[in-house]
Design an enzyme around this catalytic site. Structure first.
Site, PDB file in Angstrom:
ATOM      1  N   GLU B 174      34.972  33.502  35.041  1.00  0.00           N
ATOM      2  CA  GLU B 174      34.879  34.910  34.618  1.00  0.00           C
ATOM      3  C   GLU B 174      33.676  35.592  35.224  1.00  0.00           C
ATOM      4  O   GLU B 174      32.729  34.957  35.642  1.00  0.00           O
ATOM      5  CB  GLU B 174      34.821  35.023  33.099  1.00  0.00           C
ATOM      6  CG  GLU B 174      33.896  34.075  32.407  1.00  0.00           C
ATOM      7  CD  GLU B 174      32.456  34.115  32.833  1.00  0.00           C
ATOM      8  OE1 GLU B 174      31.897  35.237  32.881  1.00  0.00           O
ATOM      9  OE2 GLU B 174      31.877  33.057  33.116  1.00  0.00           O
ATOM     10  N   GLU B 317      31.524  32.232  36.327  1.00  0.00           N
ATOM     11  CA  GLU B 317      32.417  32.382  37.484  1.00  0.00           C
ATOM     12  C   GLU B 317      33.434  31.242  37.592  1.00  0.00           C
ATOM     13  O   GLU B 317      34.372  31.325  38.381  1.00  0.00           O
ATOM     14  CB  GLU B 317      31.651  32.453  38.819  1.00  0.00           C
ATOM     15  CG  GLU B 317      30.700  33.609  38.947  1.00  0.00           C
ATOM     16  CD  GLU B 317      29.999  33.646  40.307  1.00  0.00           C
ATOM     17  OE1 GLU B 317      30.333  32.829  41.189  1.00  0.00           O
ATOM     18  OE2 GLU B 317      29.122  34.502  40.486  1.00  0.00           O
TER      19      GLU B 317
END
Lengths: 353, 353
Positions: B174, B317
């Site tokens: 994310e 991420e």
């Protein structure tokens, strides 16, 4: 090469390269320090390779095998014949280390440093045996000083050969029934901890076996009186042929400016002897994982190394070292490929939108 | 597919396959249990894949990005524009997740779930935006229940598509400035911990920023009154578009019988919501690493997951999920390739020589 010449070839790592790597990491598109220990690996590799971009392949794991006279004291759950059986398993490619080395794209170098029995190895096993097994370290010296020196030279020569072939990392592995007993004795010598504190269940002995093993380590220390200030003599007194060989791999790897990745407890004991011989070698070492063996913690503290993985491994062979390879690959890739705030047009912390 | 239909498609994992895998592991040429957590991974993967031999490739990391209205409360060290800038960085292949996904041979799927600004993404970014950003969760619900349902459906559809393409693992990642604030609020809801206990420094705010962030989380809980017993409503109230999308990826991955590898704190918050919706999904999850964010510990305890790595990461991420991929590869290779005592002719523990 004799040990003294080898030690003279080990240069300090390049701390300026580590600082340069950290400056580059700080400019990459991520919060400062947010890659945690990957950043530490990246800057340590820079200090070893004297560059901020570097390769972590090709690489090899050197698996040294030998037998131990102390196995006669019933300190292992397995019979001594398992050492030779496992070397055959290594040669056939079916052991855990073969599987993991293939998965992690490392060459496997199997070395007979002194495995008992008539061993009809195929050509994939290097024949460097210094005897059929060490003498029982609880009754006297495990090997002569000349044997210890020869083992170190063998390991250093293998590291040199791998470096000449282009290897960037040398990982350490071992096999030898009863070798956690030798590793415990060495760990006691080099950390100052008691035999009871550094002796564990190895491959899985019971309570009575553990008590017997602690007593054996205590006798080894009493009858040999090994001293950390005379590390080669201590290695000869309470080490093993494969452990002494790994001291050579570690010192040789450091002399060749390779990253040297330790496996678990046995290889940490070899590293303790290696840094007692050549303190500079320490900065070339990575501790791949925290072993379930109790002595490993003491060894790592003295080595000043924080292991990268903690997976409850207690297999040896180099298995933990292989599992850490991708972390070194990741660090190298981050250094080589990741964008900077400037190149990617990303705002930094505290900048306005 | 609506959330209720999705939940019905999630089957319990196969515990018999896990037991069969452990029996095979116990017969392999190593002391019992000596591969530690690699054995746990191997048997858990068997329970997910319903087989004792399985592939761990191909695989993908789904990186969902969105903006958060609460960023206006100055809870992040970075301006909101960084979300869009980082999505461009993902599209260009220069971010940490791109580098690590390439290193670990995973496909990167970038999804705009609601990134602020006029975003001229290239074709590599999926356009699934549910708005320009969520509303400020400290003033009311972050999104409508319909938006939360749509986000979950989007994530589940992507997991289904990846499974149809042959993926064996879906990893979660994310990006979203201020999303640790939403994750902290969700973690408080689903673990019962206080806002102060689960709110951390995210990308690196100072003490005053942390105090402000804790107060924001407290206000979010007070004004929305989210309840763990109504998980979709809680997700809508204090979640984020990317977090709700990841709930869908997790539920969809479990419905497709894929191993689902979590990253850090944000993805753990999504997992908390997912298992509140469908408790069976929990057994498809692996926690890749322990984040430096304080709320992650509480989330992992409620998830009942012990992270595989502890590397001080706090990037998000999907970076930690990528670093754990080789451990799953190693487990699969051990199951498929390692010899048994019988096949290799090696003596077992306690056998005589």
């Amino acid at each position: 090469m004799d040990v003294e010449s080898l030690v003279l070839r080990i240069e300090p790592v390049d701390r300026e390269a580590a600082a340069a790597a950290q400056r580059l990491l700080d400019g990459k598109t991520k919060p400062l320090g947010s890659l945690g220990r990957i950043e530490e690996i990246a800057s340590r590799l820079a200090s070893i390779y004297r560059a901020t971009r570097y390769a972590t392949s090709p690489r090899a794991v050197v698996v040294m095998a030998a037998d131990h006279g102390v196995a006669g004291q019933r300190v292992s759950a397995y019979p001594q014949t398992v050492t030779a059986q496992m070397v055959h398993n290594f040669a056939a490619g079916g052991a855990a280390i073969n599987v993991l080395a293939r998965t992690m794209r490392a060459q496997t170098v199997i070395v007979d440093m002194g495995v008992a029995g008539s061993n009809d190895w195929d050509g994939s096993v290097r024949r460097c045996a210094l005897g059929a097994a060490t003498a029982d370290l609880s009754l006297g010296a495990a090997m002569t000083l000349a044997q210890a020196r020869a083992a170190v030279a063998t390991g250093a020569a293998i590291a040199g050969e791998l470096a000449a072939q282009g290897a960037r990392i040398v990982a350490t592995g071992e096999m030898g029934i009863a070798n956690t007993t030798a590793a415990a004795a060495l760990t006691a010598v080099f950390t100052g901890a008691s035999a009871a504190a550094v002796t564990g269940r190895g491959t899985g002995i019971d309570d009575a076996g553990l008590a017997r093993k602690i007593a054996v380590v205590e006798r080894a220390l009493q009858c040999n009186r090994p001293s950390a200030s005379r590390p080669l003599e201590a290695l000869a007194a309470v080490g093993g042929f494969e452990i002494a060989g790994l001291v050579g791999v570690i010192l040789g790897g450091a002399a060749q400016k390779l990253a040297v990745v330790l496996d678990g407890f046995i290889t940490a004991a070899a590293a303790l002897a290696a840094i007692a011989i050549a303190p500079c070698a320490r900065d070339y070492l990575f501790a791949s994982h925290r072993s379930a063996e109790p002595g490993h913690r003491a060894a790592l503290a003295t080595l000043g190394l924080d292991p990268l993985l903690d997976l409850g491994l207690r297999l040896g062979e180099g298995s933990g070292a292989m599992l850490a390879m991708p972390l070194l690959d990741a660090a190298a890739a981050i250094m080589a490929e990741m964008a900077s705030f400037e190149s990617a047009g990303v705002s930094g912390a505290g900048e306005s939108a």
